[in-house]
Write a protein that holds these residues in place. Structure first.
Motif, PDB file in Angstrom:
ATOM      1  N   ASP A  52       0.647  -1.218   0.313  1.00  6.45           N
ATOM      2  CA  ASP A  52      -0.168  -0.050  -0.097  1.00  6.45           C
ATOM      3  C   ASP A  52       0.982   1.166   0.023  1.00  6.45           C
ATOM      4  OD1 ASP A  52      -2.395  -1.396   0.150  1.00  6.45           O
ATOM      5  OD2 ASP A  52      -2.304  -1.667   2.178  1.00  6.45           O
ATOM      6  N   THR A 102      -0.379   4.393  -0.496  1.00  4.79           N
ATOM      7  CA  THR A 102      -1.415   5.395   0.203  1.00  4.79           C
ATOM      8  C   THR A 102      -2.680   4.572   0.581  1.00  4.79           C
ATOM      9  OG1 THR A 102      -2.650   6.269  -1.858  1.00  4.79           O
ATOM     10  CG2 THR A 102      -0.788   7.254  -1.339  1.00  4.79           C
ATOM     11  N   ASN A 144      -5.261   4.701  -0.964  1.00  9.26           N
ATOM     12  CA  ASN A 144      -6.079   4.366  -2.128  1.00  9.26           C
ATOM     13  C   ASN A 144      -5.176   3.643  -3.249  1.00  9.26           C
ATOM     14  OD1 ASN A 144      -7.300   7.363  -1.139  1.00  9.26           O
ATOM     15  ND2 ASN A 144      -8.989   5.841  -1.537  1.00  9.26           N
ATOM     16  N   TRP A 145      -3.761   3.918  -3.228  1.00  8.18           N
ATOM     17  CA  TRP A 145      -3.221   3.267  -4.141  1.00  8.18           C
ATOM     18  C   TRP A 145      -2.125   2.170  -3.460  1.00  8.18           C
ATOM     19  CZ3 TRP A 145      -3.150   4.418  -9.273  1.00  8.18           C
ATOM     20  CH2 TRP A 145      -4.013   5.435  -9.556  1.00  8.18           C
ATOM     21  N   GLN A 177      -3.017  -0.904  -8.395  1.00  6.60           N
ATOM     22  CA  GLN A 177      -4.407  -0.811  -8.112  1.00  6.60           C
ATOM     23  C   GLN A 177      -4.948   0.594  -7.434  1.00  6.60           C
ATOM     24  OE1 GLN A 177      -2.891  -3.612  -6.057  1.00  6.60           O
ATOM     25  NE2 GLN A 177      -2.618  -4.763  -7.891  1.00  6.60           N
ATOM     26  N   TYR A 178      -6.149   0.879  -7.641  1.00  6.38           N
ATOM     27  CA  TYR A 178      -6.679   1.981  -7.091  1.00  6.38           C
ATOM     28  C   TYR A 178      -7.874   1.617  -6.275  1.00  6.38           C
ATOM     29  CZ  TYR A 178      -8.718   6.680  -6.459  1.00  6.38           C
ATOM     30  OH  TYR A 178      -9.204   7.894  -5.825  1.00  6.38           O
ATOM     31  N   TYR A 179      -8.017   2.114  -5.195  1.00  3.42           N
ATOM     32  CA  TYR A 179      -9.418   1.778  -4.251  1.00  3.42           C
ATOM     33  C   TYR A 179     -10.086   3.107  -3.789  1.00  3.42           C
ATOM     34  CZ  TYR A 179      -7.275  -2.859  -4.072  1.00  3.42           C
ATOM     35  OH  TYR A 179      -6.473  -4.231  -4.448  1.00  3.42           O
ATOM     36  N   ARG A 180     -11.236   3.049  -3.831  1.00  3.89           N
ATOM     37  CA  ARG A 180     -12.021   4.293  -3.609  1.00  3.89           C
ATOM     38  C   ARG A 180     -13.494   3.946  -3.369  1.00  3.89           C
ATOM     39  NH1 ARG A 180     -10.128   9.530  -2.628  1.00  3.89           N
ATOM     40  NH2 ARG A 180     -11.842  10.754  -2.081  1.00  3.89           N
ATOM     41  N   GLY A 190      -7.432  -0.846 -12.058  1.00  3.04           N
ATOM     42  CA  GLY A 190      -5.988  -1.310 -11.902  1.00  3.04           C
ATOM     43  C   GLY A 190      -5.418  -1.541 -13.126  1.00  3.04           C
TER      44      GLY A 190
END
Length: 194
Positions: free
Chosen positions: A114, A116, A118-119, A152-155, A161
């Motif tokens: 991880d 951040t 989100n990233w 990957q990007y999570y929000r 991704g």
């Protein structure tokens, strides 16, 4: 000869990674956790995604063309490191070009860092089962090994991704191609986090 050398290097890399992870976990060093599903605070964090990208086979029959598929990803329930996490990816992709049709079912555990909240970046080996039908009338089912890396990007519920994978397969005959169906893929993913 060059393909065989690449296959041998990928096999050695996968075996070394498995031994390193298994040895550390078995010894209890560094806080590796076996079966973290039983740990307080463990979260599965499943994600379902659609996959779209480019599939480039080392084949005389099919060329570089689109690949489509689906993926189910989650935090690994078998092994987790003391920091970061292992994210399991189960995917199914299809490719069809020049009379060559390929379906691939894969399991790719990625060590995920991880950057951040989100990233994240991930990389790791994988196992696959490849089903190919060629215009030459030859069909072959092959086991495969691969290595890949991605971001990957999570929000919230949104997931996006990208990933690149190189896959080596058993050397089974597909008509004019007697060297299996090694391939490279560049993939984009769009999905939902649960």
């Amino acid at each position: 000869m060059k393909t065989r050398l690449i296959k041998n290097k990928l096999l050695a890399l996968g075996a070394a990674a498995a031994l390193l992870a298994g040895g550390s976990a078995a010894a209890g060093e560094g806080g590796w956790r076996l079966l973290p599903l039983n740990d307080a605070g463990f979260e599965l964090k499943p994600t379902v995604s659609v996959i779209y990208g480019v599939f480039d086979p080392d084949s005389k029959q099919g060329g570089s063309a689109e690949a489509v598929g689906v993926e189910f990803a989650f935090n690994c329930i078998l092994l987790q490191p003391p920091t970061n996490r292992v994210r399991q990816q189960l995917s199914y992709t299809q490719y069809d070009d020049g009379g060559l049709e390929v379906s691939s079912l894969e399991l790719n555990p990625h060590y995920t860092i991880d950057l951040t909240p989100n990233w994240a970046l991930g990389f790791g080996p994988g196992l696959g089962y490849v089903m190919a039908d060629s215009k030459a009338g030859a069909d072959a089912d092959m086991f495969a090994l691969q290595v890949g890396a991605g971001a990957q990007y999570y929000r919230g519920a949104f997931f996006a991704g990208v990933e690149a994978r190189y896959q080596v397969t058993e050397g089974k005959t597909l008509g004019v191609n007697d060297e299996g169906l090694d391939n490279f893929r560049a993939l984009a993913k769009l999905g939902v986090n649960f």
